[in-house]
Design an enzyme around this catalytic site. Sequence first.
Site, PDB file in Angstrom:
ATOM      1  N   ASP A  78      48.215  -4.495 -80.956  1.00 46.60           N
ATOM      2  CA  ASP A  78      47.964  -3.294 -81.735  1.00 46.60           C
ATOM      3  C   ASP A  78      47.375  -2.162 -80.924  1.00 46.60           C
ATOM      4  O   ASP A  78      46.810  -2.362 -79.848  1.00 46.60           O
ATOM      5  CB  ASP A  78      46.974  -3.606 -82.865  1.00 46.60           C
ATOM      6  CG  ASP A  78      45.560  -3.803 -82.322  1.00 46.60           C
ATOM      7  OD1 ASP A  78      45.379  -4.674 -81.444  1.00 46.60           O
ATOM      8  OD2 ASP A  78      44.643  -3.077 -82.758  1.00 46.60           O
ATOM      9  N   LYS A 136      43.758 -11.233 -83.750  1.00 44.14           N
ATOM     10  CA  LYS A 136      44.924 -11.452 -84.578  1.00 44.14           C
ATOM     11  C   LYS A 136      46.203 -11.445 -83.762  1.00 44.14           C
ATOM     12  O   LYS A 136      47.256 -11.870 -84.215  1.00 44.14           O
ATOM     13  CB  LYS A 136      45.005 -10.330 -85.640  1.00 44.14           C
ATOM     14  CG  LYS A 136      43.699 -10.103 -86.374  1.00 44.14           C
ATOM     15  CD  LYS A 136      43.781  -8.826 -87.251  1.00 44.14           C
ATOM     16  CE  LYS A 136      42.490  -8.608 -88.001  1.00 44.14           C
ATOM     17  NZ  LYS A 136      41.729  -7.450 -87.487  1.00 44.14           N
ATOM     18  N   GLY A 137      46.102 -10.893 -82.547  1.00 45.26           N
ATOM     19  CA  GLY A 137      47.297 -10.576 -81.759  1.00 45.26           C
ATOM     20  C   GLY A 137      48.221 -11.732 -81.444  1.00 45.26           C
ATOM     21  O   GLY A 137      49.425 -11.552 -81.287  1.00 45.26           O
ATOM     22  N   ASP A 160      44.284  -9.048 -69.740  1.00 48.09           N
ATOM     23  CA  ASP A 160      44.146  -7.809 -68.979  1.00 48.09           C
ATOM     24  C   ASP A 160      43.043  -8.007 -67.936  1.00 48.09           C
ATOM     25  O   ASP A 160      43.313  -8.445 -66.822  1.00 48.09           O
ATOM     26  CB  ASP A 160      43.847  -6.664 -69.953  1.00 48.09           C
ATOM     27  CG  ASP A 160      43.759  -5.318 -69.280  1.00 48.09           C
ATOM     28  OD1 ASP A 160      44.196  -5.208 -68.120  1.00 48.09           O
ATOM     29  OD2 ASP A 160      43.254  -4.364 -69.910  1.00 48.09           O
ATOM     30  N   ARG A 205      51.421  -3.914 -84.893  1.00 47.04           N
ATOM     31  CA  ARG A 205      51.514  -5.371 -84.715  1.00 47.04           C
ATOM     32  C   ARG A 205      52.841  -5.908 -85.242  1.00 47.04           C
ATOM     33  O   ARG A 205      53.312  -6.954 -84.845  1.00 47.04           O
ATOM     34  CB  ARG A 205      50.380  -6.074 -85.478  1.00 47.04           C
ATOM     35  CG  ARG A 205      48.988  -5.803 -84.941  1.00 47.04           C
ATOM     36  CD  ARG A 205      48.012  -6.796 -85.583  1.00 47.04           C
ATOM     37  NE  ARG A 205      46.620  -6.389 -85.447  1.00 47.04           N
ATOM     38  CZ  ARG A 205      45.856  -6.645 -84.396  1.00 47.04           C
ATOM     39  NH1 ARG A 205      46.346  -7.293 -83.368  1.00 47.04           N
ATOM     40  NH2 ARG A 205      44.605  -6.268 -84.373  1.00 47.04           N
ATOM     41  N   PHE A 260      49.690   0.579 -71.795  1.00 45.00           N
ATOM     42  CA  PHE A 260      49.098   0.082 -73.025  1.00 45.00           C
ATOM     43  C   PHE A 260      50.206  -0.453 -73.914  1.00 45.00           C
ATOM     44  O   PHE A 260      51.039   0.298 -74.432  1.00 45.00           O
ATOM     45  CB  PHE A 260      48.249   1.124 -73.749  1.00 45.00           C
ATOM     46  CG  PHE A 260      47.388   0.464 -74.772  1.00 45.00           C
ATOM     47  CD1 PHE A 260      46.178  -0.108 -74.415  1.00 45.00           C
ATOM     48  CD2 PHE A 260      47.824   0.335 -76.083  1.00 45.00           C
ATOM     49  CE1 PHE A 260      45.400  -0.792 -75.354  1.00 45.00           C
ATOM     50  CE2 PHE A 260      47.063  -0.348 -77.023  1.00 45.00           C
ATOM     51  CZ  PHE A 260      45.849  -0.908 -76.654  1.00 45.00           C
TER      52      PHE A 260
END
Length: 175
Positions: free
Chosen positions: A160, A44-45, A104, A166, A153
């Site tokens: 999220d 969804k990011g 990442d 988000r 992070f």
Amino acid sequence: MEEKHVVGQVMITQEEIFSRAKEIGTQISKDYAGETVLLIGILKGAVLWLADVIKNITIDTEIDFMAVSSYGEATKSSGVVRILKDLDRSIEDRHVIVVEDIIDSGITLNYLRGYLKARGPKSIKFCTLLDKPTGRRTEFKADYVGFEVEDKFIVGYGLDYDQRYRNLPYISFLD
Ligand code: IMP
Ligand code: MG
């Protein structure tokens, strides 16, 4: 009791993101002049970033979505990714740009590249809001990168922690 996580300060503002989305949207419009591009957002990011980028693309643009999830740690190194939602339509002979929130380890997009290439697109490129190059466990280089970030992070602007944060209209990080 619920764990508390302190969201750090603003790392990248919404204005900075808008400005980068404009540069990248303009670049994509030039790179594919006269063609139609299909943006594939990774749920969804990537939703917030994709929305910013497409508004700055002036050539014909279509959108599709995929949802993916990495297998647990043990199998992660094998580069296997589970497809939770596949594309609605064929990408054969299409110019595809995969839009992601952050790279990442590189494992997710490296896997997706192979998976999508097998479906015969005319071309495939990768656009990411954030790139964390220090996290790489497999070689992966995106074509359009919003911002490079250090090894923290990251949350906000689609990213999220356990489905939270988000909605933050800026990029932040967990302390
Ligand atoms: P990769 O396969 O290790 O490149 O992982 C990419 C995916 O992991 C992204 O699509 C994110 O969903 C998630 N991810 C990696 N780093 C972060 C982070 O700092 N914050 C939130 N999600 C992250
Ligand atoms: Mg993701």
